[in-house]
Structures are given as structure tokens and as C-alpha cells.
Design a protein around this motif. Structure first.
Motif, PDB file in Angstrom:
ATOM      1  N   UNK A 119     -41.734  90.343  58.568  1.00  0.00           N
ATOM      2  CA  UNK A 119     -40.918  91.546  58.670  1.00  0.00           C
ATOM      3  C   UNK A 119     -39.676  91.375  59.538  1.00  0.00           C
ATOM      4  N   UNK A 120     -39.487  90.177  60.138  1.00  0.00           N
ATOM      5  CA  UNK A 120     -38.278  89.870  60.902  1.00  0.00           C
ATOM      6  C   UNK A 120     -37.751  88.513  60.452  1.00  0.00           C
ATOM      7  N   UNK A 121     -36.523  88.496  59.916  1.00  0.00           N
ATOM      8  CA  UNK A 121     -35.890  87.226  59.555  1.00  0.00           C
ATOM      9  C   UNK A 121     -35.050  86.727  60.720  1.00  0.00           C
ATOM     10  N   UNK A 122     -35.307  85.476  61.129  1.00  0.00           N
ATOM     11  CA  UNK A 122     -34.497  84.801  62.135  1.00  0.00           C
ATOM     12  C   UNK A 122     -33.571  83.829  61.419  1.00  0.00           C
ATOM     13  N   UNK A 123     -32.300  83.838  61.775  1.00  0.00           N
ATOM     14  CA  UNK A 123     -31.352  82.919  61.137  1.00  0.00           C
ATOM     15  C   UNK A 123     -30.434  82.329  62.199  1.00  0.00           C
ATOM     16  N   UNK A 124     -30.351  80.995  62.197  1.00  0.00           N
ATOM     17  CA  UNK A 124     -29.460  80.265  63.104  1.00  0.00           C
ATOM     18  C   UNK A 124     -29.065  78.982  62.404  1.00  0.00           C
ATOM     19  N   UNK A 125     -27.840  78.927  61.927  1.00  0.00           N
ATOM     20  CA  UNK A 125     -27.416  77.744  61.175  1.00  0.00           C
ATOM     21  C   UNK A 125     -25.974  77.862  60.756  1.00  0.00           C
ATOM     22  N   UNK A 126     -25.679  77.471  59.539  1.00  0.00           N
ATOM     23  CA  UNK A 126     -24.305  77.463  59.027  1.00  0.00           C
ATOM     24  C   UNK A 126     -23.728  78.872  59.062  1.00  0.00           C
ATOM     25  N   UNK A 127     -22.619  79.018  59.773  1.00  0.00           N
ATOM     26  CA  UNK A 127     -22.084  80.349  60.030  1.00  0.00           C
ATOM     27  C   UNK A 127     -21.299  80.935  58.859  1.00  0.00           C
ATOM     28  N   UNK A 128     -20.835  80.102  57.935  1.00  0.00           N
ATOM     29  CA  UNK A 128     -20.048  80.625  56.818  1.00  0.00           C
ATOM     30  C   UNK A 128     -20.909  81.418  55.838  1.00  0.00           C
ATOM     31  N   UNK A 129     -22.197  81.115  55.742  1.00  0.00           N
ATOM     32  CA  UNK A 129     -23.099  81.798  54.798  1.00  0.00           C
ATOM     33  C   UNK A 129     -24.109  82.702  55.479  1.00  0.00           C
ATOM     34  N   UNK A 130     -24.040  82.764  56.795  1.00  0.00           N
ATOM     35  CA  UNK A 130     -25.046  83.533  57.549  1.00  0.00           C
ATOM     36  C   UNK A 130     -25.038  85.008  57.157  1.00  0.00           C
ATOM     37  N   UNK A 131     -23.853  85.597  57.009  1.00  0.00           N
ATOM     38  CA  UNK A 131     -23.787  87.019  56.682  1.00  0.00           C
ATOM     39  C   UNK A 131     -24.368  87.299  55.302  1.00  0.00           C
ATOM     40  N   UNK A 132     -24.271  86.347  54.360  1.00  0.00           N
ATOM     41  CA  UNK A 132     -24.876  86.544  53.042  1.00  0.00           C
ATOM     42  C   UNK A 132     -26.401  86.502  53.136  1.00  0.00           C
ATOM     43  N   UNK A 133     -26.931  85.630  53.975  1.00  0.00           N
ATOM     44  CA  UNK A 133     -28.370  85.611  54.234  1.00  0.00           C
ATOM     45  C   UNK A 133     -28.817  86.947  54.834  1.00  0.00           C
ATOM     46  N   UNK A 134     -28.032  87.427  55.778  1.00  0.00           N
ATOM     47  CA  UNK A 134     -28.365  88.687  56.459  1.00  0.00           C
ATOM     48  C   UNK A 134     -28.372  89.846  55.473  1.00  0.00           C
ATOM     49  N   UNK A 135     -27.344  89.923  54.637  1.00  0.00           N
ATOM     50  CA  UNK A 135     -27.283  90.993  53.642  1.00  0.00           C
ATOM     51  C   UNK A 135     -28.481  90.947  52.699  1.00  0.00           C
ATOM     52  N   UNK A 136     -28.856  89.740  52.254  1.00  0.00           N
ATOM     53  CA  UNK A 136     -29.994  89.602  51.350  1.00  0.00           C
ATOM     54  C   UNK A 136     -31.275  90.092  52.012  1.00  0.00           C
ATOM     55  N   UNK A 137     -31.468  89.749  53.270  1.00  0.00           N
ATOM     56  CA  UNK A 137     -32.672  90.178  53.982  1.00  0.00           C
ATOM     57  C   UNK A 137     -32.698  91.697  54.153  1.00  0.00           C
ATOM     58  N   UNK A 138     -31.598  92.276  54.604  1.00  0.00           N
ATOM     59  CA  UNK A 138     -31.542  93.716  54.832  1.00  0.00           C
ATOM     60  C   UNK A 138     -31.718  94.488  53.533  1.00  0.00           C
ATOM     61  N   UNK A 139     -31.050  94.038  52.472  1.00  0.00           N
ATOM     62  CA  UNK A 139     -31.157  94.737  51.186  1.00  0.00           C
ATOM     63  C   UNK A 139     -32.584  94.741  50.655  1.00  0.00           C
ATOM     64  N   UNK A 140     -33.389  93.775  51.113  1.00  0.00           N
ATOM     65  CA  UNK A 140     -34.776  93.680  50.670  1.00  0.00           C
ATOM     66  C   UNK A 140     -35.771  94.084  51.751  1.00  0.00           C
ATOM     67  N   UNK A 141     -35.306  94.892  52.699  1.00  0.00           N
ATOM     68  CA  UNK A 141     -36.217  95.541  53.636  1.00  0.00           C
ATOM     69  C   UNK A 141     -36.706  94.702  54.787  1.00  0.00           C
ATOM     70  N   UNK A 142     -35.970  93.657  55.175  1.00  0.00           N
ATOM     71  CA  UNK A 142     -36.389  92.823  56.302  1.00  0.00           C
ATOM     72  C   UNK A 142     -35.477  93.050  57.495  1.00  0.00           C
TER      73      UNK A 142
END
Length: 456
Positions: A119-142
């Protein structure tokens, strides 16, 4: 222990007994496929390409399930992450007990969304795609717990605003990792700035003499958890990592806001960017090879110029601030990363230095401008002693006061990751954050990306 299955699935099991679950932790998200209100916090780590992803797990937390679900591409970055956590599990003192389940298919993002293993996504890595990872997680309830920077350019900033809108609509907790708020000299600088008898009020400053200055010097080659840090090659590509105005500066801009306007809800209209500049750090063939472990993409005798150095001058609600970051290759023997900060008040200047005289540890000094020695002593010995036992004052020959802090407060940068994580878990359990956190995160990234836009 590694077990290989089909679809590149790897399971890493710790040999130490897992921690007990925390049964009364209410998640801010109630709309996931299965109710999470009675479950422990379960972490999903997505594409952990930066060593900060591992530092979060240097400690364990009673609220967090001991199994980490990792979704990532196969490669050296994943292996480094697994090795780092295995090292924490196997250390002789205070070993952790993490179990890791890792999916390494090319469709790792889609698989994370499909499985919703946590229920919590942690992300630390390539900064150019990080916001797309974040959007995908939030849009799917994480919920999301993300390393800085969340975005590195104006286009990313527009996505970030959308991400916060989604988080608000879905009642999700979306937060970035601001470790520097937990450094004791910075905490005491903020505390003293809030005592008018000592500090007065903050000056407005000018472009030539800002009211607040935050400067830091960092190094590409360093040691983390006792081992030489091998950086991925993309770290030196500012289109992926971000330039010197949008990476480490995130911390410094955050501190300007946090110290100068504590508890105040800020808006992007409060920011006026005056000047911004980017400058390169040059790596030669041997340096690139040493820090990446790879054959350089250039010939011997040539250099790679990395736009890692940045300086910005801006006003926040009319207060002049200067933020700058410098990157060198390696600190000279016996030295380390350094930080300098000054807050100028009408009655005192609060100065953090971290040079040779301070043994490269940040130390807070107070320069009184109005002869208010007794007010300073009272602030330290009465007002702040109850919150920070053991602190004291030493008057120096130059008239400044040095704030003496017990060694127990100087836990170091790596330990700050556990402190920030504990703060995030506190918000998670409460189901809310202070009302200024989200708008001020938006202002912070508006400031860094605006500086980048101007510098270009």
C-alpha cells in the motif's frame, strides 16, 4: 538465499525472524481492492536505482511488514540494492530482518499495478521517469514515498501538480524524503530564529546580501555504509538525473521555506526568481572509470562535463534567498561534504559552518547584533533545553557563540532516512499531514524548475 522462478521472479528470504505486524495502522487509502485499514504497512519498491532506496531499509519499523515487494528491471542497480539490504540483514550489530520478493520482468511497472502487493510505493532512482511512476501508483490507489527530486524540469512540474490532485481526490499520502530537516544544527537554527528576543525578525536582504543563504559541496566519489559508492552511468546524464539546480537544491529550497516560514501555507506566486546559473564539473577518464566501474564513453585525454553545479537567487514573500550547490569529484583526505547556511535577523545572525575547524560536522554559531547575551543564554538553557537536553553555549574570542551539541544528536546523513520514514509513518497512521506540507512541496518544485528554466 535466492530462488528463481518463471517470469524472472526472484525471492530473497532473510534468515532472521520477521518482525511482528502492527495491527492498528489506518491507511489513508480506503479504495484499494482489499481493505488495508487493519493491515500492516506493506512497502513496494519500484525500480530502486539510487542507493537512497536501500538506506530507507537500514532500520526496521514496527508498523511495516518485513517483506519488501520489489519490481525492477534486471541489472546492476537492482543487484546493488539487494546486496545493500542483505548487508543490513547480516551485520553483527542490530541486524535487520527484511524479506525481499522481486519481480524482474520488462513489464515490472505493469506487474506492480496488477499485483498491488503493498500500500506504499517507495521510489528512488532515475529522476526523468520518477513522476510517471508516481502518477501510475497514485492513479491505481497506492500511497507514495519518494526520494528527491520528484521532478527535474517544467514539464515534470505540470505532472507533479496533477499527481497531488489525484492524491487529494483519492485520499492518498504522497510525500518526498527531506532528510535535512532532521540535522540538529538546522533544527536549532530554525528554533532560535523563532525566538524574537534573540533573532528579532528576518531581514528582507538584497540580491547582493541575501537574508538566507544555503550552500553545499558534494562529491561524486564517496563511501556509503562503509563501502565505495559505485554510481550508475546515468547519474552523470543531467537529462536523467537532473542538473545542479533541481537535484540537491531541492533540500536547500525546502529548508529556506521550512525555516523562514514555519507552518505557513505558501503559493507559487510568493516566488520571484531573479537569477539562476548552471556550471559544469569535469570528470577525466580515470575518474569516470573509478566512480562507475565502466569504460568511459569518451577517449583518454578528454573529459565529461556534467552540469551539476547550480546557483539561484530569488525572493520568497519578499525575503531574498540564495541557494547554491557545488560538486567535486572526491573530498580531500580527512574531509567530507560540507554545508554552509546563514539566516540574518534584525538582532542576530545564525550561521552553520562545516569546515576543518568543525571537523567537517555542521556546527551552529550565533552572532549577536544587539547585545542580547542574556536572552540567548535563557533561550538555550531554559526554552530549548527541555526539548534538546544537553545543549549549551560557548563564547568564542571573536564574540560569536558556538552552540554545543552532545554527540548523540549527530547521527549522520544515513540515519536521517529512518527519521524521515518514521515521520511518514506517523502521517500514514494519522491519515493526514500538516496542511502546509503539500502546497509547500508544490512551491519547492516550482522554485527549482523555474530556476532551471531561467538558467537554460
Amino acid at each position: 538465499m535466492l530462488k528463481f522462478r518463471s517470469k524472472n521472479f526472484i525471492k530473497v528470504a532473510a534468515s532472521i525472524v520477521a518482525i511482528s505486524f502492527f495491527q492498528n495502522c489506518d491507511s489513508p487509502e480506503e479504495s484499494m481492492d482489499e481493505p488495508k485499514s487493519k493491515a500492516p504497512i506493506q512497502i513496494v519498491s519500484l525500480d530502486p536505482g539510487h542507493f537512497h532506496a536501500g538506506l530507507i531499509h537500514k532500520s526496521m519499523y514496527p508498523e511495516v511488514d518485513s517483506t519488501i515487494h520489489v519490481y525492477a528491471p534486471e541489472g546492476e542497480e537492482l543487484r546493488d540494492y539487494l546486496k545493500r539490504i542483505a548487508g543490513y540483514n547480516e551485520r553483527p550489530e542490530n541486524p535487520t530482518a527484511w524479506n525481499i520478493e522481486t519481480y524482474t520482468g520488462d513489464d515490472f511497472l505493469q506487474e506492480m499495478i496488477k499485483e498491488k502487493s503493498g500500500n506504499v510505493m517507495v521510489v528512488a532512482g532515475k529522476n526523468d521517469r520518477k513522476i510517471d511512476y508516481i502518477l501510475a501508483a497514485l492513479e491505481n490507489g497506492m500511497n507514495v514515498y519518494a526520494d528527491k527530486p520528484l521532478v527535474i524540469d517544467p514539464a515534470g512540474f505540470q505532472k507533479l501538480k496533477k499527481a497531488f490532485e489525484i492524491a487529494g481526490e483519492k485520499n492518498l499520502l504522497f510525500y518526498d524524503i527531506m532528510t535535512e530537516r532532521f540535522e540538529i544544527s538546522t533544527i536549532l537554527q530554525k528554533e532560535l530564529s523563532m525566538i524574537p528576543k534573540v533573532f528579532g525578525t528576518i531581514e528582507k536582504g538584497s540580491l547582493e546580501n541575501p537574508a538566507i543563504t544555503k550552500e553545499s559541496v558534494h562529491h561524486f566519489f564517496k563511501y556509503v555504509s562503509g563501502a565505495p559508492l559505485i554510481r550508475p552511468e546515468w547519474f552523470f546524464d543531467t537529462k536523467i538525473e537532473g542538473s545542479g539546480l533541481v537535484d540537491v537544491t531541492t533540500h536547500l529550497v525546502d529548508l529556506v521555506q521550512w525555516e523562514a516560514f514555519p507552518g505557513v501555507v505558501l503559493d507559487t506566486t510568493d516566488v520571484e526568481m531573479l537569477e539562476a546559473e548552471l556550471l559544469p564539473t569535469s570528470l577525466n577518464y580515470e575518474q569516470y572509470q573509478q566512480v562507475t566501474g565502466k569504460t568511459p564513453p569518451f577517449q583518454e585525454g578528454e573529459t565529461l562535463d556534467v552540469l551539476a553545479n547550480g546557483e539561484m537567487n530569488y525572493t520568497l514573500k519578499g525575503i531574498h534567498a540564495k541557494v547554491s550547490v557545488i560538486w567535486a569529484f572526491q573530498a580531500p583526505e580527512g574531509t567530507a561534504d560540507t554545508h554552509y547556511s546563514i539566516m540574518r535577523g534584525t538582532k542576530a545572525n545564525l550561521i552553520i559552518r562545516q569546515g576543518q575547524e568543525e571537523n567537517y560536522k555542521p556546527v551552529l554559531y550565533v552572532k549577536l547584533l544587539d547585545g542580547q547575551d542574556e536572552a540567548l543564554k535563557e533561550a538555550i538553557e531554559t526554552t530549548l533545553q527541555s526539548k534538546y537536553p544537553g545543549i549549551s553555549l560557548t563564547k568564542l574570542d571573536n564574540g560569536e557563540y558556538k552552540v554545543e551539541v552532545p554527540e548523540s544528536y549527530s547521527v549522520g546523513h544515513e540515519a536521517h532516512f529512518a527519521q524521515v520514514t518514521e515521520n511518514y509513518l506517523k502521517f500514514f497512521k494519522a491519515g493526514e499531514m500538516p496542511d502546509w506540507e503539500v502546497p509547500n512541496m508544490i512551491v519547492k518544485y516550482y522554485t527549482t524548475t523555474k530556476a532551471f528554466e531561467i538558467a537554460q
